[in-house]
Structures are given as C-alpha cells and as structure tokens.
Motif scaffolding. Structure first.
Motif, mmCIF file in Angstrom:
data_model
loop_
_atom_site.group_PDB
_atom_site.id
_atom_site.type_symbol
_atom_site.label_atom_id
_atom_site.label_comp_id
_atom_site.label_asym_id
_atom_site.label_seq_id
_atom_site.Cartn_x
_atom_site.Cartn_y
_atom_site.Cartn_z
ATOM 1 N N SER A 75 40.040 4.837 1.615
ATOM 2 C CA SER A 75 41.121 4.035 1.033
ATOM 3 C C SER A 75 42.222 4.969 0.525
ATOM 4 O O SER A 75 42.021 6.188 0.436
ATOM 5 N N PRO A 76 43.384 4.437 0.149
ATOM 6 C CA PRO A 76 44.428 5.298 -0.423
ATOM 7 C C PRO A 76 43.938 6.068 -1.655
ATOM 8 O O PRO A 76 44.266 7.252 -1.810
ATOM 9 N N ALA A 77 43.163 5.433 -2.509
ATOM 10 C CA ALA A 77 42.644 6.119 -3.697
ATOM 11 C C ALA A 77 41.711 7.264 -3.297
ATOM 12 O O ALA A 77 41.768 8.355 -3.866
ATOM 13 N N TYR A 78 40.857 7.029 -2.329
ATOM 14 C CA TYR A 78 39.921 8.051 -1.851
ATOM 15 C C TYR A 78 40.689 9.243 -1.275
ATOM 16 O O TYR A 78 40.405 10.401 -1.592
ATOM 17 N N LYS A 79 41.664 8.948 -0.421
ATOM 18 C CA LYS A 79 42.445 10.014 0.215
ATOM 19 C C LYS A 79 43.240 10.820 -0.801
ATOM 20 O O LYS A 79 43.473 12.015 -0.609
ATOM 21 N N ALA A 80 43.649 10.179 -1.909
ATOM 22 C CA ALA A 80 44.429 10.866 -2.942
ATOM 23 C C ALA A 80 43.557 11.731 -3.841
ATOM 24 O O ALA A 80 44.061 12.601 -4.541
ATOM 25 N N GLY A 81 42.246 11.486 -3.864
ATOM 26 C CA GLY A 81 41.346 12.289 -4.688
ATOM 27 C C GLY A 81 40.858 11.604 -5.949
ATOM 28 O O GLY A 81 40.242 12.245 -6.799
ATOM 29 N N ILE A 82 41.116 10.306 -6.094
ATOM 30 C CA ILE A 82 40.582 9.567 -7.242
ATOM 31 C C ILE A 82 39.073 9.447 -7.056
ATOM 32 O O ILE A 82 38.601 9.172 -5.951
ATOM 33 N N ARG A 83 38.325 9.648 -8.132
ATOM 34 C CA ARG A 83 36.866 9.676 -8.037
ATOM 35 C C ARG A 83 36.224 8.782 -9.097
ATOM 36 O O ARG A 83 36.837 8.440 -10.106
ATOM 37 N N ASP A 84 34.949 8.449 -8.855
ATOM 38 C CA ASP A 84 34.164 7.680 -9.821
ATOM 39 C C ASP A 84 34.211 8.381 -11.179
ATOM 40 O O ASP A 84 34.102 9.603 -11.255
ATOM 41 N N GLY A 85 34.352 7.596 -12.236
ATOM 42 C CA GLY A 85 34.371 8.144 -13.582
ATOM 43 C C GLY A 85 35.754 8.482 -14.101
ATOM 44 O O GLY A 85 35.918 8.740 -15.297
#
Length: 144
Positions: A75-85
């Motif tokens: 997803s866009p968040a995943y590709k940007a580096g946003i992570r769990d927590g």
C-alpha cells in the motif's frame, strides 16, 4: 515514554484473547454521495499511554493514543515506510493533541481517507522521532 508505548504495542499484538479497538474498514473503499473514498493502507488502534500494565508515576495521568496496528502490504503507507506501532502525530498539519483530547481510530481514519488520487500528509512518531509522509490515496482491498 515512547519506548513504553512500543513495548505495550508489542504486548497487545501478542495477546490472543483481547482484541484491540480496530478500524478494519480501512481496507475497503467507501462510497459517499456516489464517490469512492480511498485510504493509504493502514489499520489503526487505540492504546493507553502509559500502558495499563505499568503503574503511573505520581502526578502522571493516562492518555489514549492512536497507533498503526497494521499496514497493508504494498500500500502507499507500506511503500513509504510506515510500520506497525507508529503513533499518528498529525494529519494534514492538524496536530493530534493527545494530552488534551482522545482521538478514536475511526475519527483519525476519516481524516486520512479521501478521494482516489488525492494526497494526504501524515506525521508519524517512532522511537521519539517524527517523520512526515505525503501519501496518495488509493482504492484498497485489491492489488495496489
């Protein structure tokens, strides 16, 4: 205190019998007035700070914070580096003042969602450091 939050996030993610408050609707497009509303691929949860398993120090009070519970792969968040927590600190420069207000995951998700192809700026906090991400909203629940 941020390390305590991360430890608590890991603690609750390991718990099988108690599910965190989640906004599972972020994975599918919403329809409002014939427009499809899209997101960035994050699922949010509400947690205590400090964790309820810790006894607050004298004069310290609890607050509730909204964290990223999971990120949809690719997803866009995943590709940007946003992570769990990660802690949601701001959306479109609207700072989430956790010391003054409680923001439910659905309310924060509504701030993040919008029309497909539009952009949203989210600021996340991880290990005491803040990072600003400009993300394009997409339809989710399919290959992104």
């Amino acid at each position: 205190m941020t390390e305590q939050i991360r430890e608590f996030a890991n603690y609750i993610s390991d718990m099988q019998m108690i599910a965190p408050i989640k906004n599972s609707n972020l994975y599918s497009p919403l329809t409002t007035d014939e427009r499809i509303i899209c997101g960035v691929g994050i699922n949010l949860s509400l947690v205590h700070d400090p964790p309820l398993i810790d006894t607050p120090k004298s004069g310290e009070t609890y607050r509730y914070i909204t964290i990223v519970d999971s990120v949809e792969y690719n997803s866009p968040a995943y590709k940007a580096g946003i992570r769990d927590g990660d802690i949601v600190a701001a959306v479109n420069d609207n700072v989430l003042e956790y010391d003054r207000c409680m923001y439910m995951p659905d309310d924060v998700a509504d701030m993040i969602r919008g029309p497909e192809g539009s952009r949203v700026v989210v600021t996340m906090e991880r290990c005491g450091e803040r990072a600003r991400y400009v993300l394009e909203r997409v339809r989710l629940g399919m290959d992104v």
